[in-house]
Design a protein around this motif. Sequence first.
Motif, mmCIF file in Angstrom:
data_model
loop_
_atom_site.group_PDB
_atom_site.id
_atom_site.type_symbol
_atom_site.label_atom_id
_atom_site.label_comp_id
_atom_site.label_asym_id
_atom_site.label_seq_id
_atom_site.Cartn_x
_atom_site.Cartn_y
_atom_site.Cartn_z
ATOM 1 N N ARG A 309 0.839 -1.211 0.000
ATOM 2 C CA ARG A 309 0.000 0.000 0.000
ATOM 3 C C ARG A 309 0.869 1.254 0.000
ATOM 4 O O ARG A 309 0.614 2.212 -0.737
ATOM 5 C CB ARG A 309 -0.909 0.007 1.236
ATOM 6 N N ASP A 310 1.885 1.250 0.844
ATOM 7 C CA ASP A 310 2.772 2.412 0.907
ATOM 8 C C ASP A 310 3.519 2.599 -0.416
ATOM 9 O O ASP A 310 3.709 3.724 -0.879
ATOM 10 C CB ASP A 310 3.788 2.244 2.060
ATOM 11 N N TRP A 311 3.931 1.478 -1.001
ATOM 12 C CA TRP A 311 4.648 1.523 -2.286
ATOM 13 C C TRP A 311 3.743 2.112 -3.367
ATOM 14 O O TRP A 311 4.160 2.967 -4.153
ATOM 15 C CB TRP A 311 5.092 0.105 -2.643
ATOM 16 N N SER A 312 2.510 1.656 -3.372
ATOM 17 C CA SER A 312 1.569 2.150 -4.375
ATOM 18 C C SER A 312 1.265 3.629 -4.155
ATOM 19 O O SER A 312 1.286 4.431 -5.099
ATOM 20 C CB SER A 312 0.280 1.321 -4.303
ATOM 21 N N ALA A 313 1.035 4.002 -2.890
ATOM 22 C CA ALA A 313 0.717 5.407 -2.590
ATOM 23 C C ALA A 313 1.901 6.308 -2.909
ATOM 24 O O ALA A 313 1.721 7.449 -3.358
ATOM 25 C CB ALA A 313 0.330 5.544 -1.121
ATOM 26 N N GLY A 314 3.104 5.799 -2.684
ATOM 27 C CA GLY A 314 4.293 6.609 -2.946
ATOM 28 C C GLY A 314 4.647 6.691 -4.420
ATOM 29 O O GLY A 314 5.507 7.483 -4.799
ATOM 30 N N GLY A 315 3.988 5.866 -5.244
ATOM 31 C CA GLY A 315 4.238 5.907 -6.683
ATOM 32 C C GLY A 315 5.670 5.559 -7.049
ATOM 33 O O GLY A 315 6.235 6.115 -7.983
ATOM 34 N N TYR A 316 6.257 4.616 -6.300
ATOM 35 C CA TYR A 316 7.658 4.284 -6.535
ATOM 36 C C TYR A 316 7.862 3.511 -7.838
ATOM 37 O O TYR A 316 8.928 3.563 -8.437
ATOM 38 C CB TYR A 316 8.213 3.463 -5.366
ATOM 39 N N GLY A 317 6.853 2.751 -8.253
ATOM 40 C CA GLY A 317 6.956 2.016 -9.504
ATOM 41 C C GLY A 317 7.937 0.861 -9.444
ATOM 42 O O GLY A 317 8.275 0.369 -8.366
ATOM 43 N N LYS A 318 8.410 0.419 -10.597
ATOM 44 C CA LYS A 318 9.327 -0.718 -10.782
ATOM 45 C C LYS A 318 8.565 -2.043 -10.631
ATOM 46 O O LYS A 318 7.568 -2.142 -9.924
ATOM 47 C CB LYS A 318 10.498 -0.707 -9.772
#
Lengths: 478, 295
Positions: A309-318
């Motif tokens: 969820r945090d990864w998605s919210a942060g828009g980190y991608g990859k």
Amino acid sequence: MTECPDAEDALDSRREFLKAAGVSAVLTTSLAGCVGTEGGGGGGDTATTAADTGGETEATDDTETEATGSTETEDTGGDTTTATEESPDKVVVGQPASLTGKWDFLQPAVTQSTDLAVSEINDAGGPLGAKFEISRRDTAVKPQQARQVVQQLLNNDNAVAINGLFSSEIVPLWDFLKQQTTPIVTPWPGTRFLDTRGGDKGTPEKMNDDGWVWRTVIGDTVHTAGAAQAMYENDFQNVGILNGTSAGERGWADSFQQAFENLGGTVTKRVEVSEGQSSYQSSLNVLFQADFDAWALAAGLEDATTIIRDWSAGGYGKQLLLEDGLMDPDLIEAVGEEAEGAWIAAGSTQGPNYDAFKPKFSEAGDADIHTWGVAAYDATNVIALAIHRAGSTDPAAIEQHIGAVTREGGTTVSTFPEGKDALDAGDDINYEGAVTQVDFTQFGNVWGDVAVSTVSPDGFDEEFSIGADTLKQSIENY
Amino acid sequence: MALPLVQELIFGLVLGSFVALGAVGFTLVYGLVDMINFAHGEFITIGAFAGLVAVSTGGFGLPVALVVSFLVTAVVGWGIAQLIYEPLNDAGPIPLLLTSIGAGLALRNGMRLVAGPSARYLELPSPTTYRFDELGFFFTDQQMIVVGVALAAVVALHLFLSRTMLGISMRATADNEDLALVTGIDTKRVRHVVWLISSGLAGVAGVLLAVSRSANPSTGFDQLLLILTAAILGGAGSPYGAVVGAYLLGIGISLAITFLPTAVSDFGTTMAFVVLIAVLLVRPGGIVNQEVRSS
């Protein structure tokens, strides 16, 4: 004894407050460990016994659930020609289980398939003509609790073999487990620790080199090699890794990193995170400051959900690669959309006899199937067949016959009834499992294909698989 | 041009907000009831599940879930206090402390029996992200809600403590309960209010944790050490100190994760506690440097 008149005043001081709070924190934490707080069940104080359940009796947390509806099948007359003068009324196998704790979501399938195998075993008259029982106790996947549970299973329940134990339990308890000189056939552990430690070293007659642990699921070395190969061959040359700190998660990350680097890839950055945090944004931010094409995540389901969820919210991608333990419908339900497109490489659930197993499993209950669930069916059958071939319930004798009922050679069988018939007819047997061939290596390991799936909001879609023969070429000691 | 440390500060503020909501309630009870309530984590868990029910079963949005959780947890926490703690009030702090540990265990395992051990997730819309790539940071609306709710709760508490007779009575009771009693303050009523506010704030923290993470029987327990640390760091018994302590702790953990070598980045939380010990050695009264009242 004198009263302390200054007690109340003393408490007011900061230092006393700290002392009291600190002691209380320790006490609370200790109690959490002993009494089972993190959903912890009472240190294995209660056991769930399953026999002839046909999968209808599902173990419940901390509940003494004596299996019901049994159709007595003990001593089925002339059918059990292997039975010796030692034929007991019943044979108990212990099952340390993850009824609570962070891996509890995986237990229902293991329970269901174990009970399915128990039902088939007893319908066929049981090993040595004895009633075959599983005594199931909760370890919450905590080493200390697991140690207590193993002692209870062996000493209180008179278990002759163990069917269970996770990597996180086996590694810290290794010496203790070996000292029990009781075979452990487990569907759970992936740890590299077992790559060269378990099994009978290919010398069943010589017991002093035995590791006593056999696993019916392919090890991390195999499926992380598959994951690494899948990543590398799809042009992901540089990866980052975010992993939890438990033995299982750290082991997966170590294994994946080694396999990926052996292929020529580079692990640009690796970040370890402690569990139970309300947010992992700081750790993600640190990881994604490095330059890489894809990243791998090894964490428990709840932590992984928060991280994704945090990864998605942060828009980190990859491109994201998930550890195999996350292949669970709960992940889809929680973050199926956020994790869409992520890869997950896990041992294929579909061994040579999967097609025969699957409908029986579905009929036995409503648990969601996964690799470890299928492997539990194999583990249960292997133990029962080894007992029957040994003609004894002596743990050492059972240990000596595990290799004999599983390795290549003899009549191929896929269930206990088939194996029992062949053994009674005087044949050697080779049990082929539902999840792998179950041809145990000298170290008690099994090989299997690795399936790579992608996550979608609807589930896991298998994309391709990497054959065991391909993976064998890149793994030396296993 | 990227602004240094802004991103870490945002993450720290979010983490600190979770802790602050829990720590304020915890320290209020310590300051006014003279009790270390180790079941405070379970009050947070009750709030998480109340919010879960409000959203999943009731179909309400987050604002209603926050209100429902505040009210439900306030009442349940107050009820538990009346049922278990108040009868033991004269027994002294240590029996109360041990009782609270037992109550926490019973509540935690009771919730596990009722709700099951698995994590439950609140089905809310995915957060919207606001990116400021040139400045090198981002935040989400969910993070802003967490920080906003925490700050709103702190301001509301401040206004209550400083602008209402009941709040002033609470402060007077915290300073000296006997003197407050002599001056006509209904200290029993004050204790009731303290339990209601403390538990209610824990409930709000629970909902926010459920939004950010999940609701499970150990949701609150997992945060207890951070809450306890924030309360001590700020100066146990002082709600303002607890808020400052919580944010310092959150930012400290965030910075530790950022600046520690990645091989030991999971020591971030540990480093925060190291800082705490250092602060207490130098300044045992915590940030506010204020000794707690004698009971």
